[in-house]
Design a protein around this motif. Sequence first.
Motif, mmCIF file in Angstrom:
data_model
loop_
_atom_site.group_PDB
_atom_site.id
_atom_site.type_symbol
_atom_site.label_atom_id
_atom_site.label_comp_id
_atom_site.label_asym_id
_atom_site.label_seq_id
_atom_site.Cartn_x
_atom_site.Cartn_y
_atom_site.Cartn_z
ATOM 1 N N UNK A 6 0.841 -1.186 0.000
ATOM 2 C CA UNK A 6 0.000 0.000 0.000
ATOM 3 C C UNK A 6 0.877 1.237 0.000
ATOM 4 N N UNK A 7 0.450 2.234 -0.752
ATOM 5 C CA UNK A 7 1.200 3.483 -0.834
ATOM 6 C C UNK A 7 0.741 4.424 0.272
ATOM 7 N N UNK A 8 1.677 5.056 0.917
ATOM 8 C CA UNK A 8 1.348 6.007 1.976
ATOM 9 C C UNK A 8 0.657 7.226 1.360
ATOM 10 N N UNK A 9 -0.438 7.700 1.983
ATOM 11 C CA UNK A 9 -1.107 8.894 1.450
ATOM 12 C C UNK A 9 -0.169 10.085 1.300
ATOM 13 N N UNK A 42 -8.064 6.202 -1.719
ATOM 14 C CA UNK A 42 -7.773 6.816 -0.430
ATOM 15 C C UNK A 42 -9.040 7.499 0.073
ATOM 16 N N UNK A 43 -9.426 7.223 1.316
ATOM 17 C CA UNK A 43 -10.659 7.770 1.863
ATOM 18 C C UNK A 43 -10.552 9.276 2.097
ATOM 19 N N UNK A 44 -11.728 9.929 2.186
ATOM 20 C CA UNK A 44 -11.741 11.368 2.456
ATOM 21 C C UNK A 44 -11.080 11.673 3.798
ATOM 22 N N UNK A 45 -11.360 10.854 4.816
ATOM 23 C CA UNK A 45 -10.770 11.077 6.134
ATOM 24 C C UNK A 45 -9.251 10.989 6.084
ATOM 25 N N UNK A 46 -8.732 9.986 5.373
ATOM 26 C CA UNK A 46 -7.278 9.821 5.277
ATOM 27 C C UNK A 46 -6.657 10.984 4.517
ATOM 28 N N UNK A 47 -7.331 11.464 3.482
ATOM 29 C CA UNK A 47 -6.807 12.590 2.702
ATOM 30 C C UNK A 47 -6.761 13.856 3.540
ATOM 31 N N UNK A 48 -7.856 14.131 4.260
ATOM 32 C CA UNK A 48 -7.880 15.337 5.116
ATOM 33 C C UNK A 48 -6.820 15.246 6.208
ATOM 34 N N UNK A 220 8.671 6.140 -8.200
ATOM 35 C CA UNK A 220 9.600 6.924 -7.391
ATOM 36 C C UNK A 220 10.004 6.152 -6.140
ATOM 37 N N UNK A 221 9.083 5.403 -5.567
ATOM 38 C CA UNK A 221 9.416 4.615 -4.386
ATOM 39 C C UNK A 221 10.510 3.593 -4.707
ATOM 40 N N UNK A 222 10.447 2.998 -5.888
ATOM 41 C CA UNK A 222 11.446 2.002 -6.262
ATOM 42 C C UNK A 222 12.795 2.655 -6.544
ATOM 43 N N UNK A 223 12.805 3.712 -7.335
ATOM 44 C CA UNK A 223 14.106 4.282 -7.699
ATOM 45 C C UNK A 223 14.763 5.000 -6.525
ATOM 46 N N UNK A 224 13.981 5.384 -5.520
ATOM 47 C CA UNK A 224 14.588 5.932 -4.309
ATOM 48 C C UNK A 224 15.339 4.848 -3.537
ATOM 49 N N UNK A 225 14.935 3.608 -3.710
ATOM 50 C CA UNK A 225 15.630 2.492 -3.063
ATOM 51 C C UNK A 225 16.880 2.084 -3.833
ATOM 52 N N UNK A 226 16.983 2.543 -5.054
ATOM 53 C CA UNK A 226 18.032 2.072 -5.955
ATOM 54 C C UNK A 226 19.254 2.982 -5.866
#
Length: 276
Positions: A6-9, A42-48, A220-226
């Motif tokens: 899962x991707x972090x909001x 992503x839910x409205x609550x998580x976005x807010x 971006x998550x992958x290439x940041x690990x690289x």
Amino acid sequence: MTGEESLRPQSLMLTFLGDQVLGRDVCVYSGSVIDVFARAGVSEQATRSTLTRMVNRGLLRRQREGRRMYFGLTEHSATVLRDGERRIWQTGAVNRQWDGTWTLLGFSLPDSWQRQRHDLRSKLTWSGFGPLFNGLWIAPGEVDVSDLVDELGLAAHVKVFRAHAVAGTDVGAMIEETWELSGLAAHYEAFARRWEKWEAEVPGADDALALRLVLQTEWLRIIRRDPRLPVVHLPDDWPADAAEKTFRTVFDRLAPLANTAAERLLELVPVRHAQA
């Protein structure tokens, strides 16, 4: 719509703002963000909650217009996003330009400095370093770590050198021992499998914006690990090149629909700068 993890909001939010706000001197309406993020799962609550948390951390600025709240970038978040932009579009995933130079960084911190040690290791990993030995880290190429060290206030505890491997050194074995290549390769392979269908399929117009948001965030998550190790010392079947081709192909296919959707779905206002 997200991948194997899962991707972090917050990661999605930074990608979204980098795509739609960076370099434009505008703020985006919170309702527009909620709409796009709902399409990305992503839910409205998580976005807010993410918007509020990022304001409190100095990554976003609020701007009220009547009853509506808009959000824009701070100087700090713009710097982070420009770095990500360079990694995606300029640096690339495959290092074919290596000249044989390595950057070595040694550090010695008091045992009680656990937080400083953690922060240093995190930033070194972000900058492409791997632990050669305890307290000695290595990265391919000439890496400028002066800002990193100054930011952490560790200049007196860090020494940096440029180096070349002497004849007879098994660089390939050193790389295998220092970086987890199998795990990184698995991420590239999984990315290509998840996204290859979109090289041919076309999503609905409004979903294209959210789909492109997830695509960029995952990449971006992958290439940041690289650490962008020299391709000459990587396995012949190293999957980064194929994964990057998939990323660019899908991005280009989604771009026209996503841009049209952004014009229709996003409400933007100019940034109001403080009076001198």
